[in-house]
Design a protein around this motif. Sequence first.
Motif, mmCIF file in Angstrom:
data_model
loop_
_atom_site.group_PDB
_atom_site.id
_atom_site.type_symbol
_atom_site.label_atom_id
_atom_site.label_comp_id
_atom_site.label_asym_id
_atom_site.label_seq_id
_atom_site.Cartn_x
_atom_site.Cartn_y
_atom_site.Cartn_z
ATOM 1 N N SER A 39 26.296 -0.449 79.994
ATOM 2 C CA SER A 39 27.708 -0.083 80.037
ATOM 3 C C SER A 39 28.280 -0.015 78.626
ATOM 4 N N MET A 40 28.722 1.169 78.225
ATOM 5 C CA MET A 40 29.341 1.320 76.907
ATOM 6 C C MET A 40 30.681 0.585 76.854
ATOM 7 N N LEU A 101 31.309 4.684 69.037
ATOM 8 C CA LEU A 101 31.775 6.038 69.353
ATOM 9 C C LEU A 101 30.611 7.022 69.310
ATOM 10 N N SER A 102 29.698 6.833 68.327
ATOM 11 C CA SER A 102 28.567 7.754 68.203
ATOM 12 C C SER A 102 27.647 7.651 69.417
ATOM 13 N N ARG A 107 27.749 10.481 75.661
ATOM 14 C CA ARG A 107 27.596 10.148 77.078
ATOM 15 C C ARG A 107 28.686 10.784 77.944
ATOM 16 N N LEU A 108 29.775 11.245 77.297
ATOM 17 C CA LEU A 108 30.807 11.933 78.069
ATOM 18 C C LEU A 108 30.213 13.198 78.689
ATOM 19 N N TRP A 109 29.245 13.804 77.978
ATOM 20 C CA TRP A 109 28.615 15.029 78.485
ATOM 21 C C TRP A 109 27.346 14.728 79.262
ATOM 22 N N ASP A 178 32.671 5.155 82.622
ATOM 23 C CA ASP A 178 32.273 4.097 81.681
ATOM 24 C C ASP A 178 32.389 4.533 80.220
ATOM 25 N N PRO A 179 31.771 5.670 79.815
ATOM 26 C CA PRO A 179 31.959 6.078 78.415
ATOM 27 C C PRO A 179 33.416 6.398 78.090
ATOM 28 N N LEU A 180 34.163 6.893 79.073
ATOM 29 C CA LEU A 180 35.573 7.215 78.847
ATOM 30 C C LEU A 180 36.356 5.945 78.495
ATOM 31 N N LEU A 181 36.150 4.900 79.293
ATOM 32 C CA LEU A 181 36.835 3.629 79.028
ATOM 33 C C LEU A 181 36.383 3.068 77.684
#
Length: 296
Positions: A39-40, A101-102, A107-109, A178-181
């Motif tokens: 979990s990011m 962030l990197s 992971r958003l995509w 998860d990556p969004l949060l």
Amino acid sequence: MSHNHHHHRHDSTGNIRIAFFLNISFALLELAGGLWTNSMAILSDALHDLGDAFSLGLAWFFDNHSKKSRDHKYSFGYRRFSLLGALVNSLVLILGSLFILSKAIPRLWNPETSNAAGMALFAIVGIAVNGAAVLRVKGGKSLNERLVAWHLLEDVLGWAAVLAVSIVLLFKDVKILDPLLSVVITLYVLYNVAKNFRKTVNLFLQGVPEEVDITSLEAAILSMANVDSVHHTHVWSLDGAHHVLTTHVVVENGTPRAEIVNLKCAIGELAENLDIEHTTIEVEHMGESCNLREGA
Ligand SMILES: [Zn+2]
Ligand SMILES: [Zn+2]
Ligand SMILES: [Zn+2]
């Protein structure tokens, strides 16, 4: 990250030490948990708490070190050492944020599946730990205690968001949440770093402390008895809480010695109310030449 500013902490070193060890062990646990649950968002929270732990560690260290009184090597004392610590802290958090962030943005995509049940477990522990801390400091009256309480409340809200996301993930695998949060939490960390960084740089550049207005300070001195004029007034801060003032005051001719002593006392009181602890007043007489009178 406001944990580190603490004005009168003569007997609180023990509390800071406990808080530091709690924070650092929890942050390391989160780091492991973030990797385990993939979990990011939890990793971002781990970074945030690592930053908190770092601030507390600095506060603990400087609680002893900064209070070391002045000596022949550092005539102003050791308070400014805390600025170095704050700079290093900002740097660590900036590098950590960029790293997260990197990892999170790609992971958003290409979202990956996170262990939702594990995330929920960590979120509940996070809410319990930070919630207990909020309850402990909630009754505090001082500005610092309120700042700490507010910060801890933000930490609880961060975990509440992780909990909400993990509950959604338990029922529906919306991987992007998860990556969004994670990105939101990390941007928030960066926002706070930027705020603290600005303050620290301003202290290094000997900026006038926010709560001091030089113009009205000079006006107040000028309004005192026997004062003809004021020049060469400088105010800066050692560490954001302890300030330094130097000023040249021209007194009217024939001002008796006792009046000059009173004047210095009055200026000293004025300064004390502004948290200025080093005051240097140069008393000059009318017609006396001073090469600092123009500009300087
Ligand atoms: Zn925090
Ligand atoms: Zn002094
Ligand atoms: Zn002068």
